[in-house]
Motif scaffolding. Structure first.
Motif, PDB file in Angstrom:
ATOM      1  N   PRO A  52      74.983  77.660   7.064  1.00 39.95           N
ATOM      2  CA  PRO A  52      73.731  78.056   6.405  1.00 39.95           C
ATOM      3  C   PRO A  52      73.291  79.459   6.788  1.00 39.95           C
ATOM      4  O   PRO A  52      72.811  80.220   5.936  1.00 39.95           O
ATOM      5  CB  PRO A  52      72.741  76.995   6.886  1.00 39.95           C
ATOM      6  CG  PRO A  52      73.584  75.793   7.140  1.00 39.95           C
ATOM      7  CD  PRO A  52      74.873  76.324   7.681  1.00 39.95           C
ATOM      8  N   GLU A  53      73.456  79.825   8.053  1.00 42.30           N
ATOM      9  CA  GLU A  53      73.041  81.157   8.505  1.00 42.30           C
ATOM     10  C   GLU A  53      73.873  82.246   7.839  1.00 42.30           C
ATOM     11  O   GLU A  53      73.348  83.292   7.436  1.00 42.30           O
ATOM     12  CB  GLU A  53      73.166  81.253  10.026  1.00 42.30           C
ATOM     13  CG  GLU A  53      72.235  80.350  10.809  1.00 42.30           C
ATOM     14  CD  GLU A  53      72.672  78.883  10.835  1.00 42.30           C
ATOM     15  OE1 GLU A  53      71.821  78.026  11.175  1.00 42.30           O
ATOM     16  OE2 GLU A  53      73.852  78.596  10.508  1.00 42.30           O
ATOM     17  N   ALA A  54      75.172  82.014   7.717  1.00 43.00           N
ATOM     18  CA  ALA A  54      76.046  82.997   7.073  1.00 43.00           C
ATOM     19  C   ALA A  54      75.733  83.121   5.583  1.00 43.00           C
ATOM     20  O   ALA A  54      75.776  84.220   5.013  1.00 43.00           O
ATOM     21  CB  ALA A  54      77.508  82.617   7.279  1.00 43.00           C
ATOM     22  N   LYS A  55      75.433  81.992   4.945  1.00 44.65           N
ATOM     23  CA  LYS A  55      75.051  82.035   3.531  1.00 44.65           C
ATOM     24  C   LYS A  55      73.794  82.882   3.336  1.00 44.65           C
ATOM     25  O   LYS A  55      73.736  83.746   2.446  1.00 44.65           O
ATOM     26  CB  LYS A  55      74.804  80.611   3.010  1.00 44.65           C
ATOM     27  CG  LYS A  55      76.044  79.753   2.922  1.00 44.65           C
ATOM     28  CD  LYS A  55      75.699  78.331   2.491  1.00 44.65           C
ATOM     29  CE  LYS A  55      76.933  77.451   2.443  1.00 44.65           C
ATOM     30  NZ  LYS A  55      76.623  76.061   2.022  1.00 44.65           N
ATOM     31  N   ILE A  56      72.795  82.641   4.164  1.00 45.87           N
ATOM     32  CA  ILE A  56      71.541  83.379   4.045  1.00 45.87           C
ATOM     33  C   ILE A  56      71.766  84.864   4.314  1.00 45.87           C
ATOM     34  O   ILE A  56      71.200  85.722   3.613  1.00 45.87           O
ATOM     35  CB  ILE A  56      70.481  82.774   4.977  1.00 45.87           C
ATOM     36  CG1 ILE A  56      70.040  81.404   4.437  1.00 45.87           C
ATOM     37  CG2 ILE A  56      69.273  83.706   5.113  1.00 45.87           C
ATOM     38  CD1 ILE A  56      69.138  80.620   5.366  1.00 45.87           C
ATOM     39  N   ALA A  89      65.554  81.013  -4.289  1.00 46.47           N
ATOM     40  CA  ALA A  89      65.988  79.633  -4.553  1.00 46.47           C
ATOM     41  C   ALA A  89      67.258  79.294  -3.789  1.00 46.47           C
ATOM     42  O   ALA A  89      67.381  78.210  -3.208  1.00 46.47           O
ATOM     43  CB  ALA A  89      66.203  79.433  -6.050  1.00 46.47           C
ATOM     44  N   PHE A  90      68.209  80.213  -3.775  1.00 51.27           N
ATOM     45  CA  PHE A  90      69.479  79.907  -3.145  1.00 51.27           C
ATOM     46  C   PHE A  90      69.380  79.912  -1.622  1.00 51.27           C
ATOM     47  O   PHE A  90      70.121  79.180  -0.949  1.00 51.27           O
ATOM     48  CB  PHE A  90      70.561  80.865  -3.645  1.00 51.27           C
ATOM     49  CG  PHE A  90      70.886  80.678  -5.102  1.00 51.27           C
ATOM     50  CD1 PHE A  90      70.800  79.441  -5.693  1.00 51.27           C
ATOM     51  CD2 PHE A  90      71.281  81.747  -5.889  1.00 51.27           C
ATOM     52  CE1 PHE A  90      71.088  79.243  -7.036  1.00 51.27           C
ATOM     53  CE2 PHE A  90      71.580  81.577  -7.232  1.00 51.27           C
ATOM     54  CZ  PHE A  90      71.481  80.317  -7.812  1.00 51.27           C
ATOM     55  N   ARG A  91      68.484  80.704  -1.075  1.00 48.44           N
ATOM     56  CA  ARG A  91      68.200  80.582   0.365  1.00 48.44           C
ATOM     57  C   ARG A  91      67.689  79.174   0.663  1.00 48.44           C
ATOM     58  O   ARG A  91      68.033  78.574   1.683  1.00 48.44           O
ATOM     59  CB  ARG A  91      67.154  81.614   0.789  1.00 48.44           C
ATOM     60  CG  ARG A  91      67.674  83.029   0.994  1.00 48.44           C
ATOM     61  CD  ARG A  91      66.520  83.981   1.299  1.00 48.44           C
ATOM     62  NE  ARG A  91      65.766  83.539   2.460  1.00 48.44           N
ATOM     63  CZ  ARG A  91      65.982  83.970   3.708  1.00 48.44           C
ATOM     64  NH1 ARG A  91      66.932  84.843   3.951  1.00 48.44           N
ATOM     65  NH2 ARG A  91      65.242  83.529   4.706  1.00 48.44           N
ATOM     66  N   ARG A  92      66.859  78.666  -0.230  1.00 47.29           N
ATOM     67  CA  ARG A  92      66.329  77.306  -0.057  1.00 47.29           C
ATOM     68  C   ARG A  92      67.461  76.282  -0.117  1.00 47.29           C
ATOM     69  O   ARG A  92      67.509  75.338   0.677  1.00 47.29           O
ATOM     70  CB  ARG A  92      65.278  77.037  -1.143  1.00 47.29           C
ATOM     71  CG  ARG A  92      64.422  75.817  -0.904  1.00 47.29           C
ATOM     72  CD  ARG A  92      63.323  75.708  -1.948  1.00 47.29           C
ATOM     73  NE  ARG A  92      62.420  76.862  -1.933  1.00 47.29           N
ATOM     74  CZ  ARG A  92      61.372  77.013  -2.739  1.00 47.29           C
ATOM     75  NH1 ARG A  92      61.094  76.079  -3.644  1.00 47.29           N
ATOM     76  NH2 ARG A  92      60.621  78.083  -2.652  1.00 47.29           N
ATOM     77  N   ASP A  93      68.399  76.478  -1.055  1.00 48.26           N
ATOM     78  CA  ASP A  93      69.527  75.557  -1.163  1.00 48.26           C
ATOM     79  C   ASP A  93      70.367  75.529   0.112  1.00 48.26           C
ATOM     80  O   ASP A  93      70.997  74.515   0.426  1.00 48.26           O
ATOM     81  CB  ASP A  93      70.432  75.958  -2.335  1.00 48.26           C
ATOM     82  CG  ASP A  93      69.961  75.392  -3.663  1.00 48.26           C
ATOM     83  OD1 ASP A  93      69.256  74.367  -3.659  1.00 48.26           O
ATOM     84  OD2 ASP A  93      70.304  75.984  -4.704  1.00 48.26           O
ATOM     85  N   TYR A 128      62.000  79.655  -9.102  1.00 47.03           N
ATOM     86  CA  TYR A 128      62.854  80.712  -8.562  1.00 47.03           C
ATOM     87  C   TYR A 128      64.305  80.604  -9.029  1.00 47.03           C
ATOM     88  O   TYR A 128      64.990  81.614  -9.157  1.00 47.03           O
ATOM     89  CB  TYR A 128      62.802  80.688  -7.029  1.00 47.03           C
ATOM     90  CG  TYR A 128      61.438  81.027  -6.488  1.00 47.03           C
ATOM     91  CD1 TYR A 128      61.002  82.349  -6.447  1.00 47.03           C
ATOM     92  CD2 TYR A 128      60.570  80.030  -6.042  1.00 47.03           C
ATOM     93  CE1 TYR A 128      59.744  82.673  -5.966  1.00 47.03           C
ATOM     94  CE2 TYR A 128      59.308  80.344  -5.559  1.00 47.03           C
ATOM     95  CZ  TYR A 128      58.906  81.667  -5.518  1.00 47.03           C
ATOM     96  OH  TYR A 128      57.653  81.981  -5.063  1.00 47.03           O
ATOM     97  N   SER A 129      64.792  79.394  -9.259  1.00 41.79           N
ATOM     98  CA  SER A 129      66.208  79.208  -9.577  1.00 41.79           C
ATOM     99  C   SER A 129      66.522  79.391 -11.055  1.00 41.79           C
ATOM    100  O   SER A 129      67.655  79.728 -11.416  1.00 41.79           O
ATOM    101  CB  SER A 129      66.672  77.812  -9.148  1.00 41.79           C
ATOM    102  OG  SER A 129      66.056  76.816  -9.944  1.00 41.79           O
ATOM    103  N   ALA A 130      65.550  79.160 -11.934  1.00 44.24           N
ATOM    104  CA  ALA A 130      65.820  79.140 -13.372  1.00 44.24           C
ATOM    105  C   ALA A 130      64.913  80.070 -14.173  1.00 44.24           C
ATOM    106  O   ALA A 130      65.386  80.818 -15.029  1.00 44.24           O
ATOM    107  CB  ALA A 130      65.685  77.711 -13.898  1.00 44.24           C
TER     108      ALA A 130
END
Length: 305
Positions: free
Chosen positions: A76-80, A128-132, A150-152
């Motif tokens: 998750p950290e790398a994604k963010i 949104a994707f940070r939330r995911d 935020y996502s759509a």
């Protein structure tokens, strides 16, 4: 390729070796999916040829950041960290590296520079994707709608602002985009849970209906799951009612037809999800649904002319 398009400009942009910026890692993790993998038309022939490169730049960026957050290898950290870096490239705050996934962010930066569309239509997607990356469960319809915000919803606003449409179109567009997002969650409810450990079905709704996440492991929907699906579709119907106002508010004729087609497809997919079982298999709009939506939209636009 037109040398003035954002994609062409981005391809010529200089950038340091990826070794100089550890946040990117050493691999392009994007899936390579294209617009043909989506439910609804993205940058279709209804969009004017002049604007299609900008729509493609937006879509390519959105696909890459979606792939980043759905990647099974990154933490998750790398994604963010990667998402934040993509946002910095889009805003022009970080130089890109010469790799396809990162260059989509630079191409979109060029689109915003050329068109004047607000960069928030892209950076909101990153919210949104940070939330995911860290949130896998939802507790209420309001929380789900906030995610859709935020996502759509930025996707519709990007297209409308790119066409110079009035602010009056934003509310119905937001309703349409949120509807499409929830419909997608219903289509992919099994896949999202099994592959991404995410469930967008509000957990209290499952509990009240006598259902559980374990029901998504079955071969077909349970009565409890069907009650939850129908409750979400009731909300989608309300969104679609608001979305139906959109085409009449759009001034650009081609964009008006595009909006009318997508409104029609949203209604058809919602109806299919009422009748069919998304646990037994992915429920999709058919070629017949698409032809019906185009014919219906064309008639409505012709009558309004």
């Amino acid at each position: 390729m037109d040398e003035t398009t954002p994609v062409a400009v981005a391809a010529r942009a200089p950038g340091p070796s990826f070794r100089s910026d550890a946040v990117w890692g050493t691999e392009d993790l994007s899936s390579g999916k294209g617009a043909g993998d989506e439910n609804f038309p993205v940058g279709s022939i209804l969009i004017s040829r002049r604007l299609r490169p900008h729509v493609k730049a937006y879509y390519d960026f959105a696909r890459v950041i979606d792939d980043i957050v759905d990647n099974a290898v990154l933490t998750p950290e790398a994604k963010i960290a990667r998402l934040d870096a993509m946002g910095e490239v889009v805003r022009g705050e970080r130089p890109p590296i010469p790799r396809r996934d990162v260059m989509t962010a630079h191409a979109l930066h060029e689109t915003f520079r050329i068109t004047g569309v607000p960069v928030e239509t892209a950076t909101d997607l990153i919210v949104a994707f940070r939330r995911d990356a860290v949130v896998g469960r939802y507790q209420s319809w309001d929380a789900l709608l906030d995610y859709c915000r935020y996502s759509a919803n930025p996707v519709g606003r990007f297209l409308l602002m790119l066409h110079g449409e009035p602010v009056a179109t934003f509310g119905p567009s937001d309703a349409l985009c949120s509807s499409l997002q929830v419909l997608n969650h219903l289509q992919d409810c099994v896949k999202d849970l099994h592959e991404l450990d995410r469930c967008y079905l509000p957990l209290p709704w499952l509990e009240r209906a006598g259902a559980s996440l374990a029901d998504l492991d079955g071969a077909r929907e349970t009565p409890g799951l069907r009650r939850v699906f129908d409750a979400l579709l009731d909300e989608v119907d309300r969104l679609n009612l608001e979305a139906a106002r959109l085409p009449a508010l759009v001034r650009d004729r081609r964009m008006r037809l595009e909006a009318a087609v997508i409104v029609g497809l949203a209604h058809r997919l919602a109806a299919r999800l009422r009748r069919e079982d998304p646990v037994a298999g992915r429920v999709k709009v058919t070629r017949g649904d698409a032809l019906w939506a185009v014919a219906r939209a064309s008639r409505s636009i012709w009558r309004a002319a």
